[in-house]
Design an enzyme around this catalytic site. Structure first.
Site, PDB file in Angstrom:
ATOM      1  N   CYS A  36      -4.080   4.019   2.241  1.00  9.66           N
ATOM      2  CA  CYS A  36      -4.813   3.237   1.246  1.00  9.66           C
ATOM      3  C   CYS A  36      -6.192   2.805   1.730  1.00  9.66           C
ATOM      4  O   CYS A  36      -6.951   2.237   0.960  1.00  9.66           O
ATOM      5  CB  CYS A  36      -4.005   1.990   0.883  1.00  9.66           C
ATOM      6  SG  CYS A  36      -3.765   0.920   2.296  1.00  9.66           S
ATOM      7  N   ASP A  38      -6.818   0.467   3.874  1.00 13.25           N
ATOM      8  CA  ASP A  38      -6.841  -0.936   4.289  1.00 13.25           C
ATOM      9  C   ASP A  38      -6.885  -1.037   5.815  1.00 13.25           C
ATOM     10  O   ASP A  38      -6.473  -0.114   6.513  1.00 13.25           O
ATOM     11  CB  ASP A  38      -5.612  -1.673   3.758  1.00 13.25           C
ATOM     12  CG  ASP A  38      -5.682  -1.861   2.248  1.00 13.25           C
ATOM     13  OD1 ASP A  38      -6.781  -1.725   1.699  1.00 13.25           O
ATOM     14  OD2 ASP A  38      -4.642  -2.142   1.639  1.00 13.25           O
ATOM     15  N   CYS A  65      -4.117  -5.430   1.144  1.00 12.77           N
ATOM     16  CA  CYS A  65      -3.493  -5.940  -0.072  1.00 12.77           C
ATOM     17  C   CYS A  65      -2.780  -7.260   0.238  1.00 12.77           C
ATOM     18  O   CYS A  65      -2.641  -7.665   1.391  1.00 12.77           O
ATOM     19  CB  CYS A  65      -2.513  -4.917  -0.605  1.00 12.77           C
ATOM     20  SG  CYS A  65      -1.066  -4.771   0.436  1.00 12.77           S
ATOM     21  N   CYS A 109       2.519  -1.205   3.974  1.00 16.16           N
ATOM     22  CA  CYS A 109       1.764  -2.446   4.197  1.00 16.16           C
ATOM     23  C   CYS A 109       2.313  -3.172   5.425  1.00 16.16           C
ATOM     24  O   CYS A 109       1.541  -3.714   6.226  1.00 16.16           O
ATOM     25  CB  CYS A 109       1.851  -3.353   2.975  1.00 16.16           C
ATOM     26  SG  CYS A 109       1.495  -2.526   1.419  1.00 16.16           S
TER      27      CYS A 109
HETATM   28 FE1  FES Z   1      -2.727  -0.858   1.734  1.00 13.67          FE
HETATM   29 FE2  FES Z   1      -0.862  -2.659   1.223  1.00 13.67          FE
HETATM   30  S1  FES Z   1      -1.745  -1.241  -0.180  1.00 13.67           S
HETATM   31  S2  FES Z   1      -1.810  -2.253   3.108  1.00 13.67           S
END
Ligand code: FES
Length: 170
Positions: A36, A38, A65, A109
Site C-alpha cells: 500500500c 505506507d 492507515c 497493516c
Molecule cells: Fe497500508 Fe494499513 S493499508 S498499512
C-alpha cells in the site's frame, strides 16, 4: 470490515500512545509496505533491569492507515519491559491482539508494525556502545522530514520495502 473491529481501531487511535520521534533512542527501525506504500518508523530505548536489558520506551511515527497506527500504539505498550529477544518472537497478530481478529485486508497493516519493530530490534553492526554515527543520527530524524528529503534528493531515507511474500508470511 466488521463494526466491532472498526470500533476497536477507532478506540485505539482516539488517544494513540507513544507517537512521535525519540531523540535519545538506542535503536531505530523503518519499513515500507509494497502492498500500500505506507511507512512506519519505530524508536526503542533500553534500560538495565535486574541484569536484563529490557525495552524502557518505544515510540513510532506512521504514514499509514488507521489500523497500522492503532496496532503500533498497542504494540509500543506491549513490548515495554521485554528483552529484544522476547519482543522479536511476537507476531503482528500478537502485537495487535487487542484489536481482535483482523480482516484479511488488514493483516499487512500489523505486518508493517511487526517488521518495523524487528528492524529496530535486530542487532546492527554499527550499533555498539560507541557514540552514534552521523548516519545513525540522521536516521533519528522525523519520518516526515526524511520522506520530504528523500523526495527532494533520491536515496535520502533508509527504508526497507517489504515484498508482498514477506508480508504474507509475517
Ligand atoms: Fe497500508 Fe494499513 S493499508 S498499512
Amino acid at each position: 470490515m466488521s463494526d466491532e473491529f472498526q470500533k476497536r481501531v477507532e478506540d485505539a487511535i482516539k488517544n494513540p500512545k507513544n507517537m512521535g520521534e525519540m531523540a535519545d533512542a538506542d535503536s531505530i527501525g523503518t519499513v515500507g509496505s509494497a502492498n500500500c506504500g505506507d511507512m512506519l518508523r519505530v524508536w526503542l530505548k533500553y534500560k538495565e533491569d535486574g541484569g536484563r536489558k529490557v525495552i524502557d520506551k518505544a515510540s513510532f511515527q506512521s504514514f499509514g492507515c488507521e489500523t497500522a497506527i492503532a496496532a503500533a500504539s498497542l504494540a509500543m505498550e506491549l513490548i515495554r519491559g521485554k528483552t529484544a529477544e522476547e519482543a522479536m518472537t511476537m507476531s503482528g497478530e500478537e502485537l495487535a491482539a487487542d484489536l481482535g481478529p483482523l480482516p484479511p485486508t488488514k493483516v499487512h497493516c500489523t505486518s508493517l508494525v511487526e517488521n518495523a519493530l524487528r528492524d529496530a530490534l535486530a542487532p546492527k553492526p554499527e550499533q555498539s556502545d560507541a557514540a552514534p554515527t552521523a548516519t545513525q543520527l540522521q536516521s533519528n530524524s522525523n519520518l516526515m522530514d526524511d520522506f520530504t528529503e528523500s523526495s527532494r534528493k533520491k536515496g535520502g531515507v533508509k527504508l526497507v520495502f517489504l515484498d508482498e511474500d514477506s508480508e504474507k508470511k509475517a
